[in-house]
Design a protein around this motif. Structure first.
Motif, mmCIF file in Angstrom:
data_model
loop_
_atom_site.group_PDB
_atom_site.id
_atom_site.type_symbol
_atom_site.label_atom_id
_atom_site.label_comp_id
_atom_site.label_asym_id
_atom_site.label_seq_id
_atom_site.Cartn_x
_atom_site.Cartn_y
_atom_site.Cartn_z
ATOM 1 N N CYS A 150 49.678 34.216 45.385
ATOM 2 C CA CYS A 150 50.204 32.792 45.068
ATOM 3 C C CYS A 150 51.393 32.424 44.196
ATOM 4 O O CYS A 150 52.131 31.781 44.588
ATOM 5 N N ALA A 151 51.377 33.569 42.912
ATOM 6 C CA ALA A 151 52.133 33.218 41.959
ATOM 7 C C ALA A 151 53.695 33.566 42.825
ATOM 8 O O ALA A 151 54.599 32.990 42.418
ATOM 9 N N GLU A 152 53.861 34.550 43.717
ATOM 10 C CA GLU A 152 54.968 34.944 44.325
ATOM 11 C C GLU A 152 55.712 33.692 44.943
ATOM 12 O O GLU A 152 56.852 33.611 45.232
ATOM 13 N N LYS A 153 54.765 32.814 45.589
ATOM 14 C CA LYS A 153 55.119 31.813 46.304
ATOM 15 C C LYS A 153 55.082 30.187 45.513
ATOM 16 O O LYS A 153 55.450 29.293 45.981
ATOM 17 N N GLY A 154 54.722 30.535 44.163
ATOM 18 C CA GLY A 154 54.657 29.207 43.530
ATOM 19 C C GLY A 154 53.577 28.364 43.913
ATOM 20 O O GLY A 154 53.572 27.177 43.649
ATOM 21 N N SER A 207 43.358 32.378 32.491
ATOM 22 C CA SER A 207 44.271 33.013 31.381
ATOM 23 C C SER A 207 45.379 33.747 31.907
ATOM 24 O O SER A 207 46.460 33.826 31.429
ATOM 25 N N ALA A 208 44.781 34.711 32.642
ATOM 26 C CA ALA A 208 45.780 35.586 33.186
ATOM 27 C C ALA A 208 46.605 35.548 34.423
ATOM 28 O O ALA A 208 47.556 36.230 34.313
ATOM 29 N N LEU A 209 46.355 34.471 34.968
ATOM 30 C CA LEU A 209 47.172 34.101 36.139
ATOM 31 C C LEU A 209 48.201 32.823 35.730
ATOM 32 O O LEU A 209 47.736 31.892 35.255
ATOM 33 N N PRO A 210 49.339 33.108 36.422
ATOM 34 C CA PRO A 210 50.685 31.906 35.773
ATOM 35 C C PRO A 210 50.133 30.405 36.630
ATOM 36 O O PRO A 210 50.962 29.533 36.289
ATOM 37 N N GLU A 211 49.628 30.436 37.743
ATOM 38 C CA GLU A 211 49.663 29.317 38.695
ATOM 39 C C GLU A 211 48.402 28.300 38.707
ATOM 40 O O GLU A 211 48.215 27.546 39.276
ATOM 41 N N VAL A 212 47.508 28.599 37.620
ATOM 42 C CA VAL A 212 46.446 28.093 37.590
ATOM 43 C C VAL A 212 46.468 26.514 37.132
ATOM 44 O O VAL A 212 46.937 26.348 36.088
ATOM 45 N N GLU A 213 45.851 25.797 38.348
ATOM 46 C CA GLU A 213 46.123 24.241 37.620
ATOM 47 C C GLU A 213 44.803 23.822 36.946
ATOM 48 O O GLU A 213 45.077 23.261 35.756
ATOM 49 N N TYR A 214 43.683 24.149 37.248
ATOM 50 C CA TYR A 214 42.547 23.802 36.620
ATOM 51 C C TYR A 214 41.334 24.898 36.866
ATOM 52 O O TYR A 214 41.302 25.706 37.797
#
Length: 255
Positions: free
Chosen positions: A177-181, A199-206
């Motif tokens: 998912c991060a690769e695609k934003g 905490s570890a993943l960049p695209e987490v909304e909630y």
């Protein structure tokens, strides 16, 4: 195993996974479909102490007015400045989902995201809903395995991918998912342990917090600070069960 690996390296699990955020944004979630109106009011009233910025409500009743009334109760209880999310647990067809979202909006309850509105494998239906929603996001994937979630990503079939459960699979789909934003939501996990993944993943909304009373059997549960789950600076996931509390909760057995 991830907990043991983090303990072996003497790191909090979220740091072992590469996370840097010591607090992750959470939303209040109610397993409330079976509740009476008064119970719904009481439940969400107690949740406001955590100052969540968003709250999720179970919908999908055959009677549209009942769903609207639930949204009214929750919105008035938590505050109209808070985001409203809904979870239909696959109750609808694609057209019915679109009709309901429009009805909720017309009733004065804009929906931030709708979660799992139709059958999990109906990719084309999910795409139709996603394309039809103007001001709401489609959240899907909770009930799908790694391959199924990958299918949602590759087919552009959801606005937000819901991941939870197995940490290894969550990391794999999370970085895809991060690769695609593509935004991610972390679904309900026992004792909010999924906050380490958030905490570890960049695209987490909630990250979901369902307030299911897991805290009753934990010696020191994660703290909620202004709508965020605070991760402990302890090796591993930092949780330990309370044997005393578990024994106290056991039903008494008369002999």
């Amino acid at each position: 195993m991830w907990d043991l690996a983090a303990k072996r390296s003497n790191q909090p699990l979220f740091k072992y996974l590469g996370g840097t955020k010591e607090r992750v944004k959470a939303y209040g979630s109610g397993v409330c479909f079976h509740m009476t109106d008064q119970e719904v009011f009481d439940f969400y009233s107690s949740a406001t102490v955590h100052q969540f910025s968003a709250y999720k409500v179970k919908v999908g009743h055959p009677d549209l007015s009942r769903d609207i009334n639930r949204l009214k109760i929750v919105s008035e209880t938590v505050g109209k400045d808070r985001l409203l999310m809904i979870d239909a647990n696959e109750a609808w067809s694609p057209k019915e989902c679109i009709r309901r979202i429009n009805a909720f909006n017309d009733a004065g309850f804009p929906i931030y995201w709708v979660e799992d509105p139709i059958l999990r494998y109906d990719t084309q239906g999910l795409i139709e809903i996603k394309d039809a929603l103007q001001n709401s996001f489609l959240n899907a994937g909770e009930y799908l395995d790694l391959s199924g979630k990958k299918g949602l990503v590759t087919n552009d079939a959801a606005d937000i991918i819901n991941i939870h459960g197995d940490f290894s699979a969550a990391l794999k789909i999370g970085w895809l998912c991060a690769e695609k934003g593509l935004p991610i939501s972390i679904g309900n996990t026992p004792m909010e342990i999924g906050a380490h993944i958030a905490s570890a993943l960049p695209e987490v909304e909630y990250t979901e917090h369902s307030m299911l009373n897991w805290d009753l059997i934990v010696q020191k549960p994660y703290q909620i600070e202004e709508g965020h789950i605070a991760l402990p600076d302890l090796p591993g996931h930092g949780l330990a069960l309370s044997k005393e509390a578990i024994n106290d909760l056991q039903p008494s057995i008369s002999g």
